[in-house]
Design an enzyme around this catalytic site. Structure first.
Site, PDB file in Angstrom:
ATOM      1  CG  ASP A  39      -1.997  -1.028   1.215  1.00 19.02           C
ATOM      2  OD1 ASP A  39      -2.191  -1.643   0.156  1.00 19.02           O
ATOM      3  OD2 ASP A  39      -2.654  -1.223   2.263  1.00 19.02           O
ATOM      4  CE  LYS A  61      -6.993  -0.697  -3.883  1.00 19.00           C
ATOM      5  NZ  LYS A  61      -5.804  -1.549  -3.773  1.00 19.00           N
ATOM      6  N   GLY A  92      -1.619  -1.856   5.219  1.00 15.73           N
ATOM      7  CA  GLY A  92      -1.692  -1.154   6.487  1.00 15.73           C
ATOM      8  C   GLY A  92      -2.733  -1.785   7.396  1.00 15.73           C
ATOM      9  CB  ILE A  97     -10.051  -4.552   9.358  1.00 19.43           C
ATOM     10  CG1 ILE A  97     -10.255  -5.714  10.335  1.00 19.43           C
ATOM     11  CG2 ILE A  97     -10.918  -3.359   9.768  1.00 19.43           C
ATOM     12  CD1 ILE A  97      -9.957  -5.368  11.774  1.00 19.43           C
ATOM     13  CG  MET A 173     -10.812   4.771   4.443  1.00 19.55           C
ATOM     14  SD  MET A 173     -11.127   3.356   3.323  1.00 19.55           S
ATOM     15  CE  MET A 173     -12.263   2.379   4.326  1.00 19.55           C
TER      16      MET A 173
END
Length: 268
Positions: A39, A61, A92, A97, A173
């Site tokens: 990531d 991303k 991460g 999850i 997020m």
């Protein structure tokens, strides 16, 4: 007769940021890598734990902008493992999850690629711990829910029962949609005075914990210039966090936090 795949994929959780929070098993797994597919927010110090000769491919991303679509990531993992390589898919937090680990696991299994999942300390657990924030508390919360703030159709979601007395809601997020999340929760019956803590860049250098009330959440996020990655923790336990208070609106929360720490708060 089908030829046995000599390579394999390890779906590895890197933890919330600080390399010291990686598990022993995770460090050992990363040390086997011939290819690391990682990531974008992985701390460079974590990547340094991979063998010097291992190739590294970033599949970063960001909101509405992906370096590589998920289908291509799946194909990359399968292709490299079928070529006989040990591929570490480094994510991460915990890979299962909000990490699309389930999709990558299914793609590998469908292709006959051996795949192992190595869990990591999730962002919610690691960042909350850094801020001295218990996600559960005998007097304040006996249930925790993780949700994604990027969910489609936010206004159509029914979040009643996810936040309120006796419960903690952790939003991943959710920075870009913080104001809308607060509005929706209040519309679904959560008190405007519900404590909130914003955990920005938890366990990374420059980490911040910022206290708010639900009604002020959008203003606080904007005023503080909060950037991803960040978590929103909503619930009475948020009053216990070691956090700065930009609006000076929560002396009552600090009193509640002090009482809870010494066991004077009763009820959930």
């Amino acid at each position: 007769m089908t030829r046995r795949c000599e390579g394999r994929v390890i779906l590895l959780g890197a933890g919330p940021g600080d390399p010291d929070l990686m598990t022993v098993r995770g460090v050992k797994a990363l040390g086997q890598a011939q290819l690391v597919v990682h990531d974008g927010l992985i701390d460079p110090r974590v990547l340094d734990l991979a063998p010097e000769g291992a190739r590294r491919i970033s599949v970063a991303k960001r909101r509405d902008r992906h370096t590589m679509p998920q289908e291509e990531i799946n194909a990359l993992l399968v292709r490299e493992a079928l070529a006989g390589r040990i591929v570490v898919r480094l994510k991460g937090g915990d890979p299962m999850i909000f990490g699309r680990g389930g999709e990558e696991l299914a793609a590998c299994e469908a292709a006959g690629v051996p795949v192992e999942v190595v869990p990591g300390v999730s962002a919610a657990l690691g960042c909350a711990a850094e801020a001295g924030l218990p996600l559960t508390h005998r007097a304040l919360a006996s249930a925790v829910t993780f949700v994604a703030g990027t969910c489609q159709g936010l206004k159509e979601q029914d979040w009643r029962g996810l936040a309120g007395p006796g419960r903690t809601l952790v939003v991943y997020m959710g920075v870009a949609t913080a104001a809308a999340i607060a509005e929706k929760l209040m519309a679904d019956g959560v008190s405007p005075d519900m404590p909130v803590v914003i955990l920005e860049r938890g366990t990374h250098p420059g980490a911040r914990a910022i206290r708010s009330l639900l009604a002020d959440l959008g203003d606080v996020v904007a005023r503080a210039g909060v950037m991803s990655p960040a978590l929103l923790v909503i619930g009475r336990v948020a009053g216990l966090a070691r956090a700065e208070d930009l609006l000076g609106r929560s002396p009552g929360l600090r009193a509640m936090a002090q009482a809870a720490r010494i066991g004077e708060v009763t009820g959930a």
